[in-house]
Design an enzyme around this catalytic site. Sequence first.
Site, PDB file in Angstrom:
ATOM      1  N   GLU A  77       4.028  -6.986   9.174  1.00 37.20           N
ATOM      2  CA  GLU A  77       2.571  -6.876   9.308  1.00 37.20           C
ATOM      3  C   GLU A  77       1.932  -7.015   7.937  1.00 37.20           C
ATOM      4  O   GLU A  77       2.489  -6.541   6.952  1.00 37.20           O
ATOM      5  CB  GLU A  77       2.206  -5.492   9.861  1.00 37.20           C
ATOM      6  CG  GLU A  77       2.722  -5.265  11.258  1.00 37.20           C
ATOM      7  CD  GLU A  77       2.637  -3.795  11.677  1.00 37.20           C
ATOM      8  OE1 GLU A  77       1.867  -3.027  11.082  1.00 37.20           O
ATOM      9  OE2 GLU A  77       3.374  -3.437  12.603  1.00 37.20           O
ATOM     10  N   CYS A 133      -5.534   8.998 -39.524  1.00 34.96           N
ATOM     11  CA  CYS A 133      -5.635   9.370 -38.113  1.00 34.96           C
ATOM     12  C   CYS A 133      -7.107   9.294 -37.688  1.00 34.96           C
ATOM     13  O   CYS A 133      -7.970   9.883 -38.346  1.00 34.96           O
ATOM     14  CB  CYS A 133      -5.098  10.788 -37.923  1.00 34.96           C
ATOM     15  SG  CYS A 133      -5.458  11.446 -36.293  1.00 34.96           S
ATOM     16  N   LYS A 193       5.389  -5.435  -1.862  1.00 32.52           N
ATOM     17  CA  LYS A 193       4.167  -5.657  -2.637  1.00 32.52           C
ATOM     18  C   LYS A 193       4.171  -7.080  -3.183  1.00 32.52           C
ATOM     19  O   LYS A 193       5.177  -7.539  -3.722  1.00 32.52           O
ATOM     20  CB  LYS A 193       4.092  -4.678  -3.810  1.00 32.52           C
ATOM     21  CG  LYS A 193       4.100  -3.218  -3.383  1.00 32.52           C
ATOM     22  CD  LYS A 193       2.839  -2.831  -2.664  1.00 32.52           C
ATOM     23  CE  LYS A 193       1.801  -2.312  -3.622  1.00 32.52           C
ATOM     24  NZ  LYS A 193       0.619  -1.767  -2.930  1.00 32.52           N
ATOM     25  N   CYS A 233      -3.592  18.481 -36.070  1.00 30.32           N
ATOM     26  CA  CYS A 233      -4.570  17.482 -35.634  1.00 30.32           C
ATOM     27  C   CYS A 233      -5.081  17.884 -34.245  1.00 30.32           C
ATOM     28  O   CYS A 233      -4.294  18.149 -33.343  1.00 30.32           O
ATOM     29  CB  CYS A 233      -3.905  16.114 -35.574  1.00 30.32           C
ATOM     30  SG  CYS A 233      -4.947  14.864 -34.808  1.00 30.32           S
ATOM     31  N   TYR A 249      -2.241  -0.205  13.694  1.00 28.41           N
ATOM     32  CA  TYR A 249      -0.836  -0.556  13.440  1.00 28.41           C
ATOM     33  C   TYR A 249       0.170   0.476  13.929  1.00 28.41           C
ATOM     34  O   TYR A 249       1.348   0.370  13.660  1.00 28.41           O
ATOM     35  CB  TYR A 249      -0.610  -0.833  11.956  1.00 28.41           C
ATOM     36  CG  TYR A 249      -1.049   0.283  11.019  1.00 28.41           C
ATOM     37  CD1 TYR A 249      -0.439   1.533  11.047  1.00 28.41           C
ATOM     38  CD2 TYR A 249      -2.074   0.071  10.104  1.00 28.41           C
ATOM     39  CE1 TYR A 249      -0.830   2.536  10.205  1.00 28.41           C
ATOM     40  CE2 TYR A 249      -2.476   1.077   9.244  1.00 28.41           C
ATOM     41  CZ  TYR A 249      -1.849   2.304   9.296  1.00 28.41           C
ATOM     42  OH  TYR A 249      -2.246   3.306   8.452  1.00 28.41           O
ATOM     43  N   CYS A 307      -8.261  13.209 -37.057  1.00 31.54           N
ATOM     44  CA  CYS A 307      -8.360  14.242 -38.099  1.00 31.54           C
ATOM     45  C   CYS A 307      -8.428  13.672 -39.510  1.00 31.54           C
ATOM     46  O   CYS A 307      -8.627  14.413 -40.474  1.00 31.54           O
ATOM     47  CB  CYS A 307      -7.198  15.222 -37.991  1.00 31.54           C
ATOM     48  SG  CYS A 307      -5.624  14.493 -38.452  1.00 31.54           S
ATOM     49  N   LYS A 347      -0.245  -5.948   4.963  1.00 29.68           N
ATOM     50  CA  LYS A 347      -0.702  -4.636   4.520  1.00 29.68           C
ATOM     51  C   LYS A 347      -2.150  -4.788   4.058  1.00 29.68           C
ATOM     52  O   LYS A 347      -2.421  -5.174   2.921  1.00 29.68           O
ATOM     53  CB  LYS A 347       0.179  -4.108   3.395  1.00 29.68           C
ATOM     54  CG  LYS A 347      -0.103  -2.667   3.035  1.00 29.68           C
ATOM     55  CD  LYS A 347       1.004  -2.100   2.178  1.00 29.68           C
ATOM     56  CE  LYS A 347       0.768  -0.644   1.843  1.00 29.68           C
ATOM     57  NZ  LYS A 347      -0.439  -0.415   1.041  1.00 29.68           N
ATOM     58  N   ASP A 392      -5.712  -3.911   2.781  1.00 28.17           N
ATOM     59  CA  ASP A 392      -6.114  -2.953   1.763  1.00 28.17           C
ATOM     60  C   ASP A 392      -7.416  -2.267   2.158  1.00 28.17           C
ATOM     61  O   ASP A 392      -8.503  -2.764   1.887  1.00 28.17           O
ATOM     62  CB  ASP A 392      -6.278  -3.696   0.438  1.00 28.17           C
ATOM     63  CG  ASP A 392      -6.216  -2.751  -0.736  1.00 28.17           C
ATOM     64  OD1 ASP A 392      -5.859  -1.581  -0.534  1.00 28.17           O
ATOM     65  OD2 ASP A 392      -6.541  -3.196  -1.849  1.00 28.17           O
ATOM     66  N   CYS A 439       0.468  10.419 -36.683  1.00 26.02           N
ATOM     67  CA  CYS A 439      -0.327  11.325 -37.488  1.00 26.02           C
ATOM     68  C   CYS A 439       0.585  12.519 -37.757  1.00 26.02           C
ATOM     69  O   CYS A 439       1.042  13.175 -36.831  1.00 26.02           O
ATOM     70  CB  CYS A 439      -1.570  11.783 -36.710  1.00 26.02           C
ATOM     71  SG  CYS A 439      -2.363  13.216 -37.460  1.00 26.02           S
TER      72      CYS A 439
HETATM   73  S1  IVH Z   1       2.406   1.888   8.611  1.00 25.24           S
HETATM   74  C1  IVH Z   1       4.497   5.855   8.546  1.00 25.24           C
HETATM   75  N1  IVH Z   1       1.255  -0.453   8.758  1.00 25.24           N
HETATM   76  O1  IVH Z   1      -0.385   1.522   3.911  1.00 25.24           O
HETATM   77  C2  IVH Z   1       3.886   4.510   8.572  1.00 25.24           C
HETATM   78  N2  IVH Z   1       0.541   1.038   7.062  1.00 25.24           N
HETATM   79  O2  IVH Z   1       1.581   3.039   2.177  1.00 25.24           O
HETATM   80  C3  IVH Z   1       2.871   4.334   7.523  1.00 25.24           C
HETATM   81  N3  IVH Z   1      -1.270   0.197   5.669  1.00 25.24           N
HETATM   82  O3  IVH Z   1      -1.441   4.813   4.470  1.00 25.24           O
HETATM   83  C4  IVH Z   1       1.837   3.354   7.817  1.00 25.24           C
HETATM   84  N4  IVH Z   1      -1.481  -1.748   6.660  1.00 25.24           N
HETATM   85  O4  IVH Z   1      -3.097   2.970   4.862  1.00 25.24           O
HETATM   86  C5  IVH Z   1       1.314   0.713   8.104  1.00 25.24           C
HETATM   87  N5  IVH Z   1       0.329  -2.536   9.000  1.00 25.24           N
HETATM   88  C6  IVH Z   1       0.371  -1.377   8.362  1.00 25.24           C
HETATM   89  C7  IVH Z   1      -0.487  -1.078   7.283  1.00 25.24           C
HETATM   90  C8  IVH Z   1      -0.359   0.152   6.649  1.00 25.24           C
HETATM   91  C9  IVH Z   1      -1.940  -0.968   5.695  1.00 25.24           C
HETATM   92  C10 IVH Z   1      -1.518   1.283   4.713  1.00 25.24           C
HETATM   93  C11 IVH Z   1      -1.834   2.604   5.344  1.00 25.24           C
HETATM   94  C12 IVH Z   1      -0.857   3.586   4.833  1.00 25.24           C
HETATM   95  C13 IVH Z   1      -0.304   2.892   3.631  1.00 25.24           C
HETATM   96  C14 IVH Z   1       1.133   3.283   3.450  1.00 25.24           C
END
Ligand code: IVH
Length: 678
Positions: free
Chosen positions: A117, A410, A316, A433, A228, A413, A119, A121, A428
């Site tokens: 899925e 520094c 990430k 200080c 989700y 001081c 993620k 923001d 320093c």
């Molecule tokens: S699952 C226990 N699914 O990411 C399961 N989280 O780091 C935890 N988030 O606080 C959440 N998209 O705000 C899940 N498809 C997704 C998500 C998602 C965004 C965020 C959510 C959570 C944070 C976890």
Amino acid sequence: MERSGAEQRIDELTEQLNYHNYRYYVLDDPEISDEQFDAMLVELQELERRFPDLRRPDSPTQRVGAPPSDQFAPVEHTVPMLSLDKSFSGDELVEFDRRLKRQLGMDECEPIAYVCELKVDGLAVSLRYDHGVFVQGATRGDGRRGEDITPNLRTVRTIPLRLLDDPPPLIEVRGELYLPIAEFERINVERAEAGEPLFANPRNAAAGSMRQLDPAITASRRLDIFCYGTGAVEGLQFETHTQELERLRAFGCRVNPHVESVASIEQALAYCEQWTERRHDLEYGVDGVVVKADSVALQQAAGATSHGPRWATAYKFPAVEAETVVRDIEVTVARTGQLTPVAVMEPVFVDGSTVSRAVLHNEDEVARKDIRIGDHVVIRKAGDVIPEVVRSLPGKRTGDEEQFEMPRQCPVCGTEVVREEGAAATRCPNLNCPARRLSLLLHWAGRQAMDIDGLGEAVAAQLLDRGLVERPEDLYTLTTEEVVGLERMAEKSARNLIAAIEASKDRGLERLLFALGILHVGRTAAARLAEHYGSLRAIADASQEELEAVPDIGPKIAQSIVDYFARPENADLPERLAALGIVTTRPQQAEAEGTAFAGLTFVFTGGLEAMTRPEAEEMVAGLGGRATGSVSANTDYVVAGPGAGSKLERARELGVQVLGEEEFLQMVREAGEGSPGG
Ligand code: IVH
């Protein structure tokens, strides 16, 4: 406070809170207690309330995860809203899959089916439906306790007020509330026109919109949601996460259209790579991919830590680069006296937030990267990670740039600074200080050191300014009356602070040694030394050679310790600390005090609320017991919290006694009362 003073203080607090947020959320290695953090946050909120136009776009008061304010009623999450562990590369993603298989005793070659899925923001919310009717909506808060924002959530048009298609008696739908990028930009244009401070990123804007006390304002912003998962559910079961999402769709909840079920981690990685390229095509911000094991049985078997489920990870996206201009290079002074250059840059929006400062570490790094004041530079940032200056762009120079020079004195001081031969750091040397004193005091009070709640920067600075404290040990002779005299210090907080100082006296030799802030002596070195010598006096008396013979102690650390105790003011430090009631020896009481759990084996599983797993294990060890990782016939107790899975099942199979966290704590309390030391 004057406007100019307030501006400076707002800057300081914003920087510090952002830094500590980063330590807490990203590094998972906080330097200050939650109370210290909260005290700073409250001070900042108060200043921002008085001078709203001084609020910076990166103000932590705008951040999600801030403690619930008392403007909204608290909501307890019966099923906690956990976080996710992160994977920063394909390799880490594959490692996550391997670890999960190992935990489950699966064959390495047997693939796990995952759901991928995006993620999104935004901010996590929980929507409670009673017989299909939306009755309550809450923020995540700290995961256990959020804020009731029902009226505001009702304004989000994609949140169904009534579920379709035969909903169960109870279901909590969890999802990510977000602001589309175009809407975020529209709001900021409007705010700029009205002379209001801008939101740093869509996430802050979404959070800010939700925290409006007037739902009409929330309604004017086109917030949206992707659902989700679920929290508490009654009368409905799913076999797979895919099924769960399908059901949510059937109920009329909005589920992201790019969700994909895949058969293996390799396919999940392919999804992540594809979206790394495509992420900018979306009309909302995404900072990664959430990869979740699809099978609910497998999820239950894997369980969760107090941080997050073991069956899911947040991949990430790799760092993004951006260009900006260095306006100035400031120099800050740390506890060890080290001078650190910091680039102050033209604010630039990169990967989800506005960046205006980056640490340049030392003089050599500035020279190596040839960063000059006025230079165009490339900065790199990944999600919440502290931004870094990658390189300068000499081709863009006009000739007006200024070379950075480390000050000879520094900046705080004025003492002439020193740079040891062969070392990159400039320091320093003035132990008095003010900058060093302040950071030493904060270090002493830090969570990993003496852990003094309520001793944040504002209080520490006043104690030093008023001459009430010069060195950390002076804290132990403070009186409530003296503390009450400080700005913004009520009688009750003063008493709490004194009690916290009192409570810090017996943190033990290891933490005391770390708290002293001796150059190069980190947690590990402190632990080795405490274990080896058993008392501060013995460490103070040790020679360079003796110290070097201790595991993990190299010549640099040894030299630094010898130098520290050779200073006249430290000669009798062990005795002075002991006279103040501070424990300077390693407790010998292990046998005398901690026998109540002798011979008992504990296993902790699932989330814990009142303590961390290591703390719980320490309690067991302190009472002579043993904490292990797996349940067997030899296990005496399994302490199970929310999210407990296979270990709990195994305990039940074997007839091992299962305790809740509160029952465990009760046992510890009773054991403590019965022991001679207790
Ligand atoms: S699952 C226990 N699914 O990411 C399961 N989280 O780091 C935890 N988030 O606080 C959440 N998209 O705000 C899940 N498809 C997704 C998500 C998602 C965004 C965020 C959510 C959570 C944070 C976890």
